[in-house]
Design a protein around this motif. Structure first.
Motif, PDB file in Angstrom:
ATOM      1  N   LYS A   5       0.723  -1.304  -0.167  1.00  0.00           N
ATOM      2  CA  LYS A   5       0.077   0.216   0.058  1.00  0.00           C
ATOM      3  C   LYS A   5       0.990   1.260  -0.158  1.00  0.00           C
ATOM      4  N   LEU A   6       0.552   2.185  -0.655  1.00  0.00           N
ATOM      5  CA  LEU A   6       1.205   3.354  -0.840  1.00  0.00           C
ATOM      6  C   LEU A   6       0.900   4.582   0.209  1.00  0.00           C
ATOM      7  N   HIS A   7       1.581   4.873   1.290  1.00  0.00           N
ATOM      8  CA  HIS A   7       1.456   5.903   2.047  1.00  0.00           C
ATOM      9  C   HIS A   7       2.346   6.868   1.676  1.00  0.00           C
ATOM     10  N   LEU A   8       1.874   7.925   0.915  1.00  0.00           N
ATOM     11  CA  LEU A   8       2.366   9.063   0.420  1.00  0.00           C
ATOM     12  C   LEU A   8       2.741  10.285   1.207  1.00  0.00           C
ATOM     13  N   GLY A   9       3.672  10.663   1.515  1.00  0.00           N
ATOM     14  CA  GLY A   9       4.001  12.073   2.195  1.00  0.00           C
ATOM     15  C   GLY A   9       4.274  13.038   1.068  1.00  0.00           C
ATOM     16  N   LEU A  10       3.601  14.057   1.485  1.00  0.00           N
ATOM     17  CA  LEU A  10       3.553  15.347   0.572  1.00  0.00           C
ATOM     18  C   LEU A  10       3.881  16.605   1.281  1.00  0.00           C
ATOM     19  N   ASP A  11       4.911  17.154   0.395  1.00  0.00           N
ATOM     20  CA  ASP A  11       5.056  18.857   1.271  1.00  0.00           C
ATOM     21  C   ASP A  11       4.018  19.409   0.576  1.00  0.00           C
ATOM     22  N   TRP A  12       3.628  20.776   1.038  1.00  0.00           N
ATOM     23  CA  TRP A  12       2.728  21.451   0.547  1.00  0.00           C
ATOM     24  C   TRP A  12       3.253  22.442  -0.253  1.00  0.00           C
ATOM     25  N   ASP A  13       3.788  23.621   0.235  1.00  0.00           N
ATOM     26  CA  ASP A  13       4.593  24.697  -0.718  1.00  0.00           C
ATOM     27  C   ASP A  13       5.752  24.315  -1.577  1.00  0.00           C
ATOM     28  N   LEU A  86       6.564   6.763   0.564  1.00  0.00           N
ATOM     29  CA  LEU A  86       7.336   7.605  -0.445  1.00  0.00           C
ATOM     30  C   LEU A  86       6.933   9.016  -0.054  1.00  0.00           C
ATOM     31  N   MET A  87       8.154   9.884  -0.039  1.00  0.00           N
ATOM     32  CA  MET A  87       7.847  11.342   0.243  1.00  0.00           C
ATOM     33  C   MET A  87       8.018  12.154  -1.027  1.00  0.00           C
ATOM     34  N   VAL A  88       7.357  13.301  -1.271  1.00  0.00           N
ATOM     35  CA  VAL A  88       7.704  14.098  -2.464  1.00  0.00           C
ATOM     36  C   VAL A  88       7.872  15.471  -1.754  1.00  0.00           C
ATOM     37  N   ASP A  89       8.907  16.011  -2.235  1.00  0.00           N
ATOM     38  CA  ASP A  89       9.219  17.354  -1.748  1.00  0.00           C
ATOM     39  C   ASP A  89       9.947  18.207  -2.372  1.00  0.00           C
TER      40      ASP A  89
END
Length: 126
Positions: A5-13, A86-89
């Motif tokens: 399962k994909l637990h996605l971490g996302l930055d906002w700005d 998975l983190m996206v920044d």
């Protein structure tokens, strides 16, 4: 942690704010989204509306003031604590801190709103 399962971490700005259409599409594939940000104005209503997913699939973690000097490390620690896989920044030091802690991460370039807003929507509508 269930690796299926994909637990996605996302930055906002610079991330969600710049890649709203793309991350909306990716969010549909995730079992859960953790918004990990220094922006203390982000709330569940805004996140739900922006990403177009159920509020039960979103958690928001805002960097405490006392950790602002080392927010990249704080973001990586938050990913570990909450089992983000998975983190996206848009900040390379955050991506490096995640990699150092064994968390896969994608580095995106901040872009201007007027450059690409609705790019995918236009292309997907044909």
């Amino acid at each position: 942690m269930n690796n299926n399962k994909l637990h996605l971490g996302l930055d906002w700005d610079g991330t969600i704010s710049c890649y709203t259409t793309e991350l909306h599409l990716l969010a549909q594939l995730a079992s859960h989204i953790s918004i990990i940000t220094v922006n203390d104005e982000i709330n569940l209503a805004l996140a739900t509306q922006t990403l177009g997913i159920d509020q039960n699939k979103i958690s928001i973690y805002i960097c405490p003031d006392e950790r602002l000097d080392d927010y990249p490390v704080w973001k990586a620690e938050t990913c570990l604590i909450h089992h983000v896989n998975l983190m996206v920044d848009d900040e390379y030091p955050v991506v490096q801190a995640c990699w150092k802690n064994g968390i896969p991460a994608l580095w995106v370039r901040e872009r201007h709103f007027d450059e690409t807003q609705n790019f995918l929507a236009k292309h997907l509508s044909h």
